[in-house]
Design a protein around this motif. Structure first.
Motif, PDB file in Angstrom:
ATOM      1  N   ARG A   1       0.840  -1.211   0.000  1.00 34.02           N
ATOM      2  CA  ARG A   1       0.000   0.000   0.000  1.00 34.02           C
ATOM      3  C   ARG A   1       0.874   1.259   0.000  1.00 34.02           C
ATOM      4  N   PRO A   2       1.672   1.426  -1.054  1.00 37.86           N
ATOM      5  CA  PRO A   2       2.644   2.523  -1.066  1.00 37.86           C
ATOM      6  C   PRO A   2       2.041   3.891  -1.380  1.00 37.86           C
ATOM      7  N   TRP A   3       0.785   3.927  -1.810  1.00 39.85           N
ATOM      8  CA  TRP A   3       0.180   5.187  -2.220  1.00 39.85           C
ATOM      9  C   TRP A   3      -0.129   6.071  -1.019  1.00 39.85           C
ATOM     10  N   ARG A   4       0.090   7.360  -1.213  1.00 40.59           N
ATOM     11  CA  ARG A   4      -0.291   8.381  -0.243  1.00 40.59           C
ATOM     12  C   ARG A   4      -0.913   9.524  -1.041  1.00 40.59           C
ATOM     13  N   PHE A   5      -1.995  10.077  -0.507  1.00 38.81           N
ATOM     14  CA  PHE A   5      -2.720  11.131  -1.208  1.00 38.81           C
ATOM     15  C   PHE A   5      -2.930  12.331  -0.296  1.00 38.81           C
ATOM     16  N   THR A   6      -2.851  13.502  -0.878  1.00 39.38           N
ATOM     17  CA  THR A   6      -3.152  14.748  -0.168  1.00 39.38           C
ATOM     18  C   THR A   6      -4.240  15.459  -0.952  1.00 39.38           C
ATOM     19  N   LEU A   7      -5.350  15.774  -0.271  1.00 42.94           N
ATOM     20  CA  LEU A   7      -6.456  16.487  -0.910  1.00 42.94           C
ATOM     21  C   LEU A   7      -6.269  17.983  -0.727  1.00 42.94           C
TER      22      LEU A   7
ATOM     23  N   GLY B   1      -2.877  15.311  -4.542  1.00 38.35           N
ATOM     24  CA  GLY B   1      -1.437  15.075  -4.610  1.00 38.35           C
ATOM     25  C   GLY B   1      -1.168  13.594  -4.388  1.00 38.35           C
ATOM     26  N   MET B   2      -0.209  13.038  -5.143  1.00 39.76           N
ATOM     27  CA  MET B   2       0.054  11.597  -5.075  1.00 39.76           C
ATOM     28  C   MET B   2       1.539  11.333  -4.855  1.00 39.76           C
ATOM     29  N   ALA B   3       1.816  10.481  -3.890  1.00 36.92           N
ATOM     30  CA  ALA B   3       3.200  10.120  -3.617  1.00 36.92           C
ATOM     31  C   ALA B   3       3.300   8.618  -3.381  1.00 36.92           C
ATOM     32  N   CYS B   4       4.496   8.109  -3.597  1.00 38.89           N
ATOM     33  CA  CYS B   4       4.810   6.709  -3.328  1.00 38.89           C
ATOM     34  C   CYS B   4       5.679   6.659  -2.080  1.00 38.89           C
ATOM     35  N   ARG B   5       5.217   5.933  -1.084  1.00 36.49           N
ATOM     36  CA  ARG B   5       6.007   5.754   0.137  1.00 36.49           C
ATOM     37  C   ARG B   5       7.102   4.748  -0.151  1.00 36.49           C
ATOM     38  N   ILE B   6       8.317   5.122   0.197  1.00 32.29           N
ATOM     39  CA  ILE B   6       9.469   4.247   0.008  1.00 32.29           C
ATOM     40  C   ILE B   6       9.730   3.550   1.337  1.00 32.29           C
TER      41      ILE B   6
ATOM     42  N   VAL C   1       9.995  19.825  -7.046  1.00 35.99           N
ATOM     43  CA  VAL C   1      10.594  20.840  -6.189  1.00 35.99           C
ATOM     44  C   VAL C   1      10.457  20.372  -4.740  1.00 35.99           C
ATOM     45  N   ASP C   2      11.581  20.166  -4.078  1.00 35.44           N
ATOM     46  CA  ASP C   2      11.580  19.618  -2.719  1.00 35.44           C
ATOM     47  C   ASP C   2      10.699  20.401  -1.765  1.00 35.44           C
ATOM     48  N   GLU C   3      10.746  21.729  -1.820  1.00 36.65           N
ATOM     49  CA  GLU C   3       9.956  22.550  -0.900  1.00 36.65           C
ATOM     50  C   GLU C   3       8.458  22.261  -1.029  1.00 36.65           C
ATOM     51  N   VAL C   4       7.997  22.052  -2.247  1.00 35.73           N
ATOM     52  CA  VAL C   4       6.585  21.746  -2.473  1.00 35.73           C
ATOM     53  C   VAL C   4       6.249  20.371  -1.901  1.00 35.73           C
ATOM     54  N   ASN C   5       7.073  19.388  -2.203  1.00 31.22           N
ATOM     55  CA  ASN C   5       6.854  18.028  -1.696  1.00 31.22           C
ATOM     56  C   ASN C   5       6.810  18.024  -0.170  1.00 31.22           C
ATOM     57  N   GLU C   6       7.752  18.720   0.444  1.00 27.87           N
ATOM     58  CA  GLU C   6       7.819  18.762   1.904  1.00 27.87           C
ATOM     59  C   GLU C   6       6.623  19.498   2.500  1.00 27.87           C
ATOM     60  N   ALA C   7       6.155  20.546   1.836  1.00 25.97           N
ATOM     61  CA  ALA C   7       4.981  21.280   2.329  1.00 25.97           C
ATOM     62  C   ALA C   7       3.744  20.379   2.344  1.00 25.97           C
ATOM     63  N   LEU C   8       3.714  19.400   1.439  1.00 23.51           N
ATOM     64  CA  LEU C   8       2.608  18.450   1.394  1.00 23.51           C
ATOM     65  C   LEU C   8       2.825  17.257   2.325  1.00 23.51           C
ATOM     66  N   GLY C   9       3.970  17.236   3.015  1.00 28.21           N
ATOM     67  CA  GLY C   9       4.250  16.162   3.958  1.00 28.21           C
ATOM     68  C   GLY C   9       5.040  15.007   3.376  1.00 28.21           C
ATOM     69  N   TYR C  10       5.671  15.217   2.216  1.00 23.17           N
ATOM     70  CA  TYR C  10       6.385  14.141   1.538  1.00 23.17           C
ATOM     71  C   TYR C  10       7.887  14.424   1.493  1.00 23.17           C
ATOM     72  N   ASP C  11       8.564  14.075   2.554  1.00 27.09           N
ATOM     73  CA  ASP C  11      10.010  14.221   2.626  1.00 27.09           C
ATOM     74  C   ASP C  11      10.646  13.324   1.566  1.00 27.09           C
ATOM     75  N   GLY C  12      11.604  13.874   0.829  1.00 29.54           N
ATOM     76  CA  GLY C  12      12.243  13.143  -0.267  1.00 29.54           C
ATOM     77  C   GLY C  12      12.980  11.883   0.142  1.00 29.54           C
ATOM     78  N   LEU C  13      13.292  11.727   1.429  1.00 26.91           N
ATOM     79  CA  LEU C  13      13.961  10.503   1.880  1.00 26.91           C
ATOM     80  C   LEU C  13      12.994   9.333   1.984  1.00 26.91           C
ATOM     81  N   ASP C  14      11.715   9.639   2.185  1.00 29.55           N
ATOM     82  CA  ASP C  14      10.735   8.572   2.405  1.00 29.55           C
ATOM     83  C   ASP C  14       9.632   8.499   1.357  1.00 29.55           C
ATOM     84  N   TYR C  15       9.576   9.483   0.471  1.00 33.16           N
ATOM     85  CA  TYR C  15       8.500   9.526  -0.514  1.00 33.16           C
ATOM     86  C   TYR C  15       9.021   9.973  -1.869  1.00 33.16           C
ATOM     87  N   LEU C  16       8.391   9.458  -2.909  1.00 31.53           N
ATOM     88  CA  LEU C  16       8.619   9.925  -4.274  1.00 31.53           C
ATOM     89  C   LEU C  16       7.314  10.571  -4.719  1.00 31.53           C
ATOM     90  N   PHE C  17       7.333  11.886  -4.922  1.00 36.50           N
ATOM     91  CA  PHE C  17       6.116  12.597  -5.292  1.00 36.50           C
ATOM     92  C   PHE C  17       5.870  12.428  -6.788  1.00 36.50           C
TER      93      PHE C  17
END
Length: 190
Positions: A46-52, A96-101, A145-161
């Motif tokens: 269940r790697p999907w993560r969504f932000t509305l 917004g859609m991200a893959c949890r690593i 853009v890392d700042e955008v990903n992080e603002a949505l809660g998706y740190d680049g170490l743990d998520y691929l936006f």
């Protein structure tokens, strides 16, 4: 609905970038997100993560994404900014859609997790279409853009936006898209 009409309906789906309010009702959004949960998922990770991002938050998000894109030194002309703002002024919902690593899981390759999120996105696009909404998958708006990903809660170490789905009521009917003949992309191994 017979299987033939369901397939015909599926074959009528196409991206529709230009949408407006009303967006999906809460009940319809529940169905769209439930459809995402039906995507293939090797290992049940269940790697999907969504932000509305809804309604007035879309405009605030546009401000954030445009500012962050400029701060990151990415090219963004005034004309492109105006185009983005004009488009988003009407969009009632972004997903917004991200893959949890999962770094602890070495059995399932990362690309299979990304494919699972892509399959979830496709299910959401199809569900939105079946419910009468227009939808569009965008990888603009600071997706990389890392700042955008992080603002949505998706740190680049743990998520691929992976971008956003814009969903709402279609504005007009999009021009038909000429689809390629599938036979140009298929071989049969014997």
């Amino acid at each position: 609905m017979s299987s033939v009409s369901a397939v015909d309906f599926l074959l009528s789906r196409q991206s529709n970038k230009f949408v407006q309010a009303p967006g999906p009702t809460d009940a319809h959004l529940d169905l769209i997100l439930q459809a995402a949960m039906r995507a293939p998922d090797h290992g049940k990770l269940r790697p999907w993560r969504f932000t509305l991002i809804r309604d007035q938050a879309v405009g605030k998000f546009a401000d954030l994404a445009i500012g962050a894109t400029r701060r990151a030194g990415k090219p963004l002309t005034d004309e492109k900014e105006a185009s983005i703002r004009s488009w988003l002024a009407k969009v009632p919902l972004l997903v917004g859609m991200a893959c949890r690593i999962d770094h602890s899981n070495t059995k399932i390759p990362e690309h299979e997790r990304v494919l699972a999120v892509g399959a979830a996105a496709t299910n959401m696009l199809n569900a939105a279409h079946m419910l009468g909404y227009g939808a569009f998958w965008s990888t603009g708006l600071g997706t990389y853009v890392d700042e955008v990903n992080e603002a949505l809660g998706y740190d680049g170490l743990d998520y691929l936006f992976l971008g956003y789905l814009a969903i709402g009521t279609p504005i007009g009917t999009p021009d038909p898209v000429a689809r390629p003949d599938y036979q140009d992309f298929v071989t049969e191994w014997k």
